[in-house]
Motif scaffolding. Structure first.
Motif, PDB file in Angstrom:
ATOM      1  N   ARG A   1     -22.391   7.616  24.996  1.00  0.00           N
ATOM      2  CA  ARG A   1     -23.263   7.092  23.931  1.00  0.00           C
ATOM      3  C   ARG A   1     -24.057   8.062  23.292  1.00  0.00           C
ATOM      4  O   ARG A   1     -24.404   7.682  22.013  1.00  0.00           O
ATOM      5  CB  ARG A   1     -24.203   6.213  24.710  1.00  0.00           C
ATOM      6  CG  ARG A   1     -23.606   5.183  25.391  1.00  0.00           C
ATOM      7  CD  ARG A   1     -22.907   3.931  24.347  1.00  0.00           C
ATOM      8  NE  ARG A   1     -22.560   2.725  25.040  1.00  0.00           N
ATOM      9  CZ  ARG A   1     -23.280   1.423  25.357  1.00  0.00           C
ATOM     10  NH1 ARG A   1     -24.397   1.576  25.069  1.00  0.00           N
ATOM     11  NH2 ARG A   1     -22.823   0.259  25.679  1.00  0.00           N
ATOM     12  N   ALA A   2     -24.386   8.988  23.809  1.00  0.00           N
ATOM     13  CA  ALA A   2     -25.262  10.172  23.112  1.00  0.00           C
ATOM     14  C   ALA A   2     -24.172  10.798  22.042  1.00  0.00           C
ATOM     15  O   ALA A   2     -24.684  10.855  20.749  1.00  0.00           O
ATOM     16  CB  ALA A   2     -25.390  11.361  24.150  1.00  0.00           C
ATOM     17  N   LEU A   3     -22.941  11.067  22.540  1.00  0.00           N
ATOM     18  CA  LEU A   3     -21.950  11.363  21.380  1.00  0.00           C
ATOM     19  C   LEU A   3     -21.856  10.316  20.123  1.00  0.00           C
ATOM     20  O   LEU A   3     -21.608  10.890  18.867  1.00  0.00           O
ATOM     21  CB  LEU A   3     -20.672  11.947  21.712  1.00  0.00           C
ATOM     22  CG  LEU A   3     -20.912  13.414  22.742  1.00  0.00           C
ATOM     23  CD1 LEU A   3     -19.470  13.630  23.091  1.00  0.00           C
ATOM     24  CD2 LEU A   3     -21.735  14.363  22.218  1.00  0.00           C
ATOM     25  N   GLU A   4     -21.941   9.353  20.681  1.00  0.00           N
ATOM     26  CA  GLU A   4     -21.700   8.242  19.298  1.00  0.00           C
ATOM     27  C   GLU A   4     -22.629   8.202  18.514  1.00  0.00           C
ATOM     28  O   GLU A   4     -22.530   8.070  17.399  1.00  0.00           O
ATOM     29  CB  GLU A   4     -21.456   6.704  20.175  1.00  0.00           C
ATOM     30  CG  GLU A   4     -20.145   6.761  20.855  1.00  0.00           C
ATOM     31  CD  GLU A   4     -20.328   5.239  21.810  1.00  0.00           C
ATOM     32  OE1 GLU A   4     -21.062   4.548  21.394  1.00  0.00           O
ATOM     33  OE2 GLU A   4     -19.293   5.095  22.807  1.00  0.00           O
ATOM     34  N   ALA A   5     -24.010   8.170  18.979  1.00  0.00           N
ATOM     35  CA  ALA A   5     -25.377   8.234  18.226  1.00  0.00           C
ATOM     36  C   ALA A   5     -25.027   9.552  17.294  1.00  0.00           C
ATOM     37  O   ALA A   5     -25.545   9.583  15.963  1.00  0.00           O
ATOM     38  CB  ALA A   5     -26.650   8.369  19.008  1.00  0.00           C
ATOM     39  N   LEU A   6     -24.710  10.606  17.904  1.00  0.00           N
ATOM     40  CA  LEU A   6     -24.599  11.827  17.102  1.00  0.00           C
ATOM     41  C   LEU A   6     -23.663  11.683  16.010  1.00  0.00           C
ATOM     42  O   LEU A   6     -23.706  12.319  14.888  1.00  0.00           O
ATOM     43  CB  LEU A   6     -24.217  13.064  17.960  1.00  0.00           C
ATOM     44  CG  LEU A   6     -24.143  14.624  17.230  1.00  0.00           C
ATOM     45  CD1 LEU A   6     -25.553  14.888  16.825  1.00  0.00           C
ATOM     46  CD2 LEU A   6     -23.635  15.593  18.341  1.00  0.00           C
ATOM     47  N   GLY A   7     -22.645  11.230  16.269  1.00  0.00           N
ATOM     48  CA  GLY A   7     -21.267  10.998  15.447  1.00  0.00           C
ATOM     49  C   GLY A   7     -22.047  10.187  14.197  1.00  0.00           C
ATOM     50  O   GLY A   7     -21.562  10.398  13.081  1.00  0.00           O
ATOM     51  N   LEU A   8     -22.868   9.115  14.228  1.00  0.00           N
ATOM     52  CA  LEU A   8     -23.045   8.325  13.109  1.00  0.00           C
ATOM     53  C   LEU A   8     -23.954   9.035  12.354  1.00  0.00           C
ATOM     54  O   LEU A   8     -24.083   9.067  11.255  1.00  0.00           O
ATOM     55  CB  LEU A   8     -23.770   7.092  13.677  1.00  0.00           C
ATOM     56  CG  LEU A   8     -22.782   6.023  14.525  1.00  0.00           C
ATOM     57  CD1 LEU A   8     -23.511   4.890  15.249  1.00  0.00           C
ATOM     58  CD2 LEU A   8     -21.909   5.433  13.417  1.00  0.00           C
ATOM     59  N   TYR A   9     -24.938   9.944  12.963  1.00  0.00           N
ATOM     60  CA  TYR A   9     -26.079  10.921  12.435  1.00  0.00           C
ATOM     61  C   TYR A   9     -25.185  11.905  11.542  1.00  0.00           C
ATOM     62  O   TYR A   9     -25.587  11.946  10.299  1.00  0.00           O
ATOM     63  CB  TYR A   9     -26.938  11.344  13.303  1.00  0.00           C
ATOM     64  CG  TYR A   9     -27.795  12.479  12.582  1.00  0.00           C
ATOM     65  CD1 TYR A   9     -28.845  12.002  11.839  1.00  0.00           C
ATOM     66  CD2 TYR A   9     -27.713  13.730  13.025  1.00  0.00           C
ATOM     67  CE1 TYR A   9     -29.617  12.953  11.273  1.00  0.00           C
ATOM     68  CE2 TYR A   9     -28.458  14.692  12.501  1.00  0.00           C
ATOM     69  CZ  TYR A   9     -29.400  14.344  11.680  1.00  0.00           C
ATOM     70  OH  TYR A   9     -30.197  15.194  11.053  1.00  0.00           O
ATOM     71  N   ALA A  10     -23.869  12.513  11.932  1.00  0.00           N
ATOM     72  CA  ALA A  10     -23.404  13.585  11.571  1.00  0.00           C
ATOM     73  C   ALA A  10     -22.854  13.041  10.092  1.00  0.00           C
ATOM     74  O   ALA A  10     -22.655  13.933   9.325  1.00  0.00           O
ATOM     75  CB  ALA A  10     -22.372  14.089  12.233  1.00  0.00           C
ATOM     76  N   ARG A  11     -22.500  11.702   9.959  1.00  0.00           N
ATOM     77  CA  ARG A  11     -21.947  11.374   8.823  1.00  0.00           C
ATOM     78  C   ARG A  11     -23.107  11.504   7.462  1.00  0.00           C
ATOM     79  O   ARG A  11     -22.647  11.609   6.420  1.00  0.00           O
ATOM     80  CB  ARG A  11     -21.708   9.797   8.835  1.00  0.00           C
ATOM     81  CG  ARG A  11     -20.408   9.459   9.607  1.00  0.00           C
ATOM     82  CD  ARG A  11     -20.221   8.251   9.823  1.00  0.00           C
ATOM     83  NE  ARG A  11     -19.209   7.616  10.586  1.00  0.00           N
ATOM     84  CZ  ARG A  11     -18.753   6.675  10.865  1.00  0.00           C
ATOM     85  NH1 ARG A  11     -19.222   5.577  10.148  1.00  0.00           N
ATOM     86  NH2 ARG A  11     -17.647   6.237  11.731  1.00  0.00           N
ATOM     87  N   ALA A  12     -24.402  11.659   7.786  1.00  0.00           N
ATOM     88  CA  ALA A  12     -25.139  11.893   6.729  1.00  0.00           C
ATOM     89  C   ALA A  12     -25.520  13.552   6.455  1.00  0.00           C
ATOM     90  O   ALA A  12     -26.442  13.718   5.640  1.00  0.00           O
ATOM     91  CB  ALA A  12     -26.478  11.245   7.036  1.00  0.00           C
ATOM     92  N   VAL A  13     -25.018  14.333   7.339  1.00  0.00           N
ATOM     93  CA  VAL A  13     -25.150  15.714   7.334  1.00  0.00           C
ATOM     94  C   VAL A  13     -24.147  16.411   6.801  1.00  0.00           C
ATOM     95  O   VAL A  13     -22.777  16.381   7.243  1.00  0.00           O
ATOM     96  CB  VAL A  13     -25.487  16.391   8.816  1.00  0.00           C
ATOM     97  CG1 VAL A  13     -25.689  17.747   8.462  1.00  0.00           C
ATOM     98  CG2 VAL A  13     -26.779  15.430   9.188  1.00  0.00           C
ATOM     99  N   GLU A  14     -23.989  17.057   5.431  1.00  0.00           N
ATOM    100  CA  GLU A  14     -23.012  17.676   4.727  1.00  0.00           C
ATOM    101  C   GLU A  14     -22.708  18.994   5.723  1.00  0.00           C
ATOM    102  O   GLU A  14     -23.950  19.814   5.985  1.00  0.00           O
ATOM    103  CB  GLU A  14     -23.695  18.096   3.415  1.00  0.00           C
ATOM    104  CG  GLU A  14     -22.612  18.888   2.487  1.00  0.00           C
ATOM    105  CD  GLU A  14     -23.087  19.217   1.249  1.00  0.00           C
ATOM    106  OE1 GLU A  14     -22.263  19.737   0.617  1.00  0.00           O
ATOM    107  OE2 GLU A  14     -24.181  18.718   0.909  1.00  0.00           O
TER     108      GLU A  14
END
Length: 410
Positions: free
Chosen positions: A264-277
């Protein structure tokens, strides 16, 4: 031994070569004996006077630019607080005993700042290398010959100019290194105490880079004698990768405190990473260690598998919950998660690919090399084990990839 008392004024006047001191307003403050002799002026004719009132430009030489170039160099020193090395220039001097008679001179000047307590320039050190005789010995007379001699003398001064450039680069690199070290300390601080559990961390940037990279580690204490440990790897090196790393590390550290598990922690990070160039293709492995149940729960986003070293010396790689790196899928999907039991005295090792991967071999060779090193040195405490792994596994000449390493004694 008694500390010698140095008369710096006497040292200044005895300096070999032409050296003068000027105020930021370009007024002479002092000049050493060689400067007075070679310039043909007394100290009284210099001190307190504007430099170009003492040494005006030769009006009979239309192409003369010595005054303009010298003034520009000195004003740069005042504005920047940095040393300025000038190219060779011709600067004729009027005979003080015979007004209107000018002697041809060729100079190679360097202007350097003297800073006050507030960091502002209070004096300019004006050092001049007199190369007139060298140029005269190289050529004849006439304008064409004069230009030729100037070009030859340019070659003479190139080595000094290159030395000055190298010194500026060294100072710039030193400043960049200070910035890099501060950034590293802010983004990858030493881990906070993790209860009674022994841990060691290491961070090794690629050879030839600033002391920052895209690899990171994170250790988070959780309630009920649990800990979350992660290692990640952003694509690239240097400050750009480090900035992305800092954002992802902070986001994952926060997610670890509220997520039910590593997946679950990596899922949240993956969603956040979409907004980080620059975050695309980042690899991460996340583990939750539970000392109450003696289990490790883990999930990996394309990262090399952690190694679990049992107390009897066997090594197991945690490779049963591996998924693609961050941003590799166009749609969000749940990530896998797996668990493994451990016994007291075991050692968990998380690392980035710089520790094991080599361009000329497959990853299995690197994993086998790591397993062998763990079997040989696994009895050591985490700090000694971390040093042994880096010494044995990284190339002696320096690695081409960054390396992060975390070791936990379970």
């Amino acid at each position: 031994m008694t500390k010698p008392q140095i008369d710096y004024a006497a040292v200044f006047h005895a300096l070999p070569g032409m050296v003068a001191l000027l105020t930021p307003d370009l007024l002479y403050a002092d000049a050493n004996d060689d400067f007075l002799q070679l310039a043909g002026r007394t100290r009284e004719q210099l001190v307190g006077r504007y430099i170009f009132d003492v040494f005006p430009e030769n009006p009979n030489e239309p192409a003369a630019a010595g005054m303009r170039e010298t003034q520009a160099s000195m004003l740069r020193v005042v504005a920047t607080g940095e040393r300025d090395t000038m190219a060779l220039l011709r600067y004729d001097i009027e005979d003080p005993e015979r007004p209107g008679h000018w002697a041809e001179h060729f100079w190679s000047p360097v202007n350097a700042p003297v800073l006050g307590p507030d960091g502002e320039v209070v004096l300019i050190v004006h050092r001049v290398e007199e190369v007139t005789e060298l140029i005269r010995a190289r050529g004849g007379t006439g304008s064409d010959s004069s230009r030729s001699r100037v070009l030859e003398a340019e070659l003479y001064t190139r080595s000094r100019e290159l030395q000055e450039i190298n010194e500026r680069l060294r100072r710039a690199q030193a400043r960049d290194r200070e910035v890099a070290l501060a950034l590293q300390e802010a983004m990858l601080p030493a881990p906070t105490p993790v209860g009674h559990h022994r841990a060691a961390v290491r961070y090794q940037p690629a050879a030839g880079t600033l002391n920052v990279c895209g690899d990171w580690y994170d250790l988070v204490d959780l309630p009920a004698d649990r800990m979350a440990v992660a290692v990640g790897d952003v694509v690239g090196h240097g400050l750009g990768a480090a900035c992305v790393m800092g954002q992802l590390r902070s986001a994952l550290s926060a997610a670890a405190r509220v997520a039910e598990g590593p997946a679950r922690a990596l899922e949240a990070l993956g969603l956040y990473a979409r907004a980080v160039e620059g975050a695309e293709s980042t690899t991460v492995v996340k583990t939750y260690i539970d000392w109450g149940t003696h289990t490790i729960t883990y999930s990996s986003a394309g990262h090399p598998p952690p190694a679990l070293l049992a107390s009897e010396g066997t090594v197991t790689f945690l490779d049963q919950a591996t998924d693609p790196p961050l941003g590799a899928r166009p749609e969000h999907m749940p990530r896998p998660e797996a668990s493994i039991a451990f016994t007291k005295g075991a050692t968990l090792v998380l690392y980035s690919d710089g520790l094991i991967e080599r361009r000329t071999e497959d990853i299995d060779s690197g994993l086998a090399r790591l397993a062998g090193a763990l079997a040989r040195h696994g009895h050591a405490d985490p700090e000694a084990l971390a040093d042994a792994l880096l010494t044995e596994l990284l190339p002696a000449a320096g690695n081409t990839d960054d390396t992060a390493l975390v070791i936990i004694r379970l």
